[in-house]
Design a protein around this motif. Sequence first.
Motif, PDB file in Angstrom:
ATOM      1  N   GLY A 172      43.583  32.075  28.154  1.00 25.83           N
ATOM      2  CA  GLY A 172      42.244  31.840  28.686  1.00 25.83           C
ATOM      3  C   GLY A 172      42.266  31.124  30.026  1.00 25.83           C
ATOM      4  O   GLY A 172      41.551  31.502  30.962  1.00 25.83           O
ATOM      5  N   ARG A 173      43.114  30.106  30.123  1.00 22.46           N
ATOM      6  CA  ARG A 173      43.227  29.386  31.400  1.00 22.46           C
ATOM      7  C   ARG A 173      43.774  30.294  32.491  1.00 22.46           C
ATOM      8  O   ARG A 173      43.313  30.256  33.631  1.00 22.46           O
ATOM      9  CB  ARG A 173      44.108  28.158  31.247  1.00 22.46           C
ATOM     10  N   SER A 174      44.776  31.090  32.139  1.00 16.96           N
ATOM     11  CA  SER A 174      45.370  32.006  33.115  1.00 16.96           C
ATOM     12  C   SER A 174      44.342  33.010  33.626  1.00 16.96           C
ATOM     13  O   SER A 174      44.256  33.260  34.827  1.00 16.96           O
ATOM     14  CB  SER A 174      46.556  32.740  32.475  1.00 16.96           C
ATOM     15  N   LEU A 175      43.577  33.595  32.723  1.00 19.75           N
ATOM     16  CA  LEU A 175      42.534  34.538  33.141  1.00 19.75           C
ATOM     17  C   LEU A 175      41.528  33.874  34.073  1.00 19.75           C
ATOM     18  O   LEU A 175      41.187  34.413  35.118  1.00 19.75           O
ATOM     19  CB  LEU A 175      41.781  35.080  31.921  1.00 19.75           C
ATOM     20  N   ALA A 176      41.057  32.697  33.668  1.00 20.24           N
ATOM     21  CA  ALA A 176      40.004  32.022  34.434  1.00 20.24           C
ATOM     22  C   ALA A 176      40.475  31.561  35.808  1.00 20.24           C
ATOM     23  O   ALA A 176      39.682  31.490  36.743  1.00 20.24           O
ATOM     24  CB  ALA A 176      39.468  30.835  33.647  1.00 20.24           C
ATOM     25  N   THR A 177      41.751  31.272  35.958  1.00 22.52           N
ATOM     26  CA  THR A 177      42.231  30.740  37.241  1.00 22.52           C
ATOM     27  C   THR A 177      42.883  31.783  38.136  1.00 22.52           C
ATOM     28  O   THR A 177      43.015  31.539  39.334  1.00 22.52           O
ATOM     29  CB  THR A 177      43.234  29.589  37.012  1.00 22.52           C
ATOM     30  N   THR A 178      43.287  32.927  37.595  1.00 26.79           N
ATOM     31  CA  THR A 178      43.994  33.906  38.428  1.00 26.79           C
ATOM     32  C   THR A 178      43.273  35.230  38.595  1.00 26.79           C
ATOM     33  O   THR A 178      43.683  36.046  39.420  1.00 26.79           O
ATOM     34  CB  THR A 178      45.398  34.205  37.857  1.00 26.79           C
ATOM     35  N   GLU A 179      42.220  35.472  37.832  1.00 28.83           N
ATOM     36  CA  GLU A 179      41.523  36.763  37.882  1.00 28.83           C
ATOM     37  C   GLU A 179      40.078  36.573  38.315  1.00 28.83           C
ATOM     38  O   GLU A 179      39.533  35.473  38.243  1.00 28.83           O
ATOM     39  CB  GLU A 179      41.555  37.450  36.504  1.00 28.83           C
ATOM     40  N   ASP A 180      39.458  37.671  38.736  1.00 27.30           N
ATOM     41  CA  ASP A 180      38.041  37.669  39.088  1.00 27.30           C
ATOM     42  C   ASP A 180      37.234  38.221  37.918  1.00 27.30           C
ATOM     43  O   ASP A 180      37.627  39.214  37.298  1.00 27.30           O
ATOM     44  CB  ASP A 180      37.784  38.540  40.319  1.00 27.30           C
ATOM     45  N   ALA A 181      36.102  37.598  37.654  1.00 27.80           N
ATOM     46  CA  ALA A 181      35.227  38.066  36.584  1.00 27.80           C
ATOM     47  C   ALA A 181      34.513  39.336  37.015  1.00 27.80           C
ATOM     48  O   ALA A 181      34.188  39.507  38.188  1.00 27.80           O
ATOM     49  CB  ALA A 181      34.208  36.983  36.232  1.00 27.80           C
ATOM     50  N   THR A 182      34.293  40.234  36.058  1.00 26.08           N
ATOM     51  CA  THR A 182      33.561  41.475  36.330  1.00 26.08           C
ATOM     52  C   THR A 182      32.306  41.512  35.454  1.00 26.08           C
ATOM     53  O   THR A 182      32.138  40.706  34.550  1.00 26.08           O
ATOM     54  CB  THR A 182      34.433  42.715  36.030  1.00 26.08           C
ATOM     55  N   ALA A 183      31.458  42.489  35.730  1.00 21.14           N
ATOM     56  CA  ALA A 183      30.167  42.558  35.046  1.00 21.14           C
ATOM     57  C   ALA A 183      30.268  43.003  33.592  1.00 21.14           C
ATOM     58  O   ALA A 183      29.427  42.650  32.781  1.00 21.14           O
ATOM     59  CB  ALA A 183      29.233  43.491  35.811  1.00 21.14           C
ATOM     60  N   THR A 184      31.283  43.784  33.259  1.00 20.07           N
ATOM     61  CA  THR A 184      31.383  44.299  31.888  1.00 20.07           C
ATOM     62  C   THR A 184      32.753  44.008  31.296  1.00 20.07           C
ATOM     63  O   THR A 184      33.741  43.865  32.015  1.00 20.07           O
ATOM     64  CB  THR A 184      31.154  45.818  31.838  1.00 20.07           C
ATOM     65  N   ARG A 185      32.799  43.980  29.969  1.00 19.57           N
ATOM     66  CA  ARG A 185      34.062  43.748  29.271  1.00 19.57           C
ATOM     67  C   ARG A 185      35.025  44.921  29.459  1.00 19.57           C
ATOM     68  O   ARG A 185      36.234  44.741  29.471  1.00 19.57           O
ATOM     69  CB  ARG A 185      33.771  43.521  27.792  1.00 19.57           C
ATOM     70  N   GLU A 186      34.488  46.117  29.615  1.00 17.50           N
ATOM     71  CA  GLU A 186      35.327  47.301  29.775  1.00 17.50           C
ATOM     72  C   GLU A 186      36.145  47.270  31.064  1.00 17.50           C
ATOM     73  O   GLU A 186      37.244  47.816  31.121  1.00 17.50           O
ATOM     74  CB  GLU A 186      34.479  48.582  29.729  1.00 17.50           C
ATOM     75  N   THR A 187      35.621  46.631  32.101  1.00 18.56           N
ATOM     76  CA  THR A 187      36.336  46.578  33.385  1.00 18.56           C
ATOM     77  C   THR A 187      36.965  45.211  33.645  1.00 18.56           C
ATOM     78  O   THR A 187      37.569  45.003  34.687  1.00 18.56           O
ATOM     79  CB  THR A 187      35.372  46.917  34.543  1.00 18.56           C
ATOM     80  N   ALA A 188      36.829  44.309  32.706  1.00 19.60           N
ATOM     81  CA  ALA A 188      37.294  42.931  32.898  1.00 19.60           C
ATOM     82  C   ALA A 188      38.798  42.807  32.730  1.00 19.60           C
ATOM     83  O   ALA A 188      39.431  43.584  32.007  1.00 19.60           O
ATOM     84  CB  ALA A 188      36.595  42.006  31.908  1.00 19.60           C
ATOM     85  N   ALA A 189      39.357  41.820  33.397  1.00 18.89           N
ATOM     86  CA  ALA A 189      40.753  41.448  33.163  1.00 18.89           C
ATOM     87  C   ALA A 189      40.837  40.886  31.752  1.00 18.89           C
ATOM     88  O   ALA A 189      39.987  40.095  31.339  1.00 18.89           O
ATOM     89  CB  ALA A 189      41.188  40.401  34.182  1.00 18.89           C
ATOM     90  N   THR A 190      41.840  41.311  31.000  1.00 18.05           N
ATOM     91  CA  THR A 190      41.939  40.895  29.605  1.00 18.05           C
ATOM     92  C   THR A 190      43.340  40.402  29.271  1.00 18.05           C
ATOM     93  O   THR A 190      44.304  40.700  29.974  1.00 18.05           O
ATOM     94  CB  THR A 190      41.595  42.053  28.638  1.00 18.05           C
ATOM     95  N   ARG A 191      43.405  39.677  28.192  1.00 15.12           N
ATOM     96  CA  ARG A 191      44.681  39.264  27.601  1.00 15.12           C
ATOM     97  C   ARG A 191      44.565  39.516  26.101  1.00 15.12           C
ATOM     98  O   ARG A 191      43.537  39.229  25.491  1.00 15.12           O
ATOM     99  CB  ARG A 191      44.988  37.784  27.823  1.00 15.12           C
TER     100      ARG A 191
END
Length: 154
Positions: free
Chosen positions: A45-64
């Motif tokens: 969760g920390r890695s996603l929040a600090t290294t990725e950009d948020a997107t509008a939908t879960r389908e296009t979002a960076a995930t772990r």
Amino acid sequence: MIRLVVAAALAVATLAVALPAVDDARAARTDAAIEGTVDRIERAGRSLATTEDATATRETAATRRIEFRLPARSIAAAKPAFVAVGGQPDGPGDRPTVTYAVSSSRRRHLRLPVPLRTPEGPVVFREPGRHAVSLALVRSNDGPELVVTRAAGW
């Protein structure tokens, strides 16, 4: 004959003394495994929040995807009653916690830089075996948030 009775009585007494220690060791081993999973969820969760950009939908979002195994009761492990990400089972979701119960109930607060959201309430696992959760970095009206769901395919 007396020796056999004395030997059997000593064996039963020794077993009675040892079983609580075995149960404690089982619970401690399972607690450690679940704590390791909680650490991995928090790091992802920390890695996603600090290294990725948020997107509008879960389908296009960076995930772990975080995979883990809940043990069945055995000589080496205790079976947890549940592991819940996002709150207590049957309670409200969207809490930055992982709650689990092995020998006693425990709750661990996740230190995340963005809010956590569980769209369908807490993600609860009760059965032994392999499981996985998915974390996605999604942009909401209030800013970025981590959306936690049960990962597909498990």
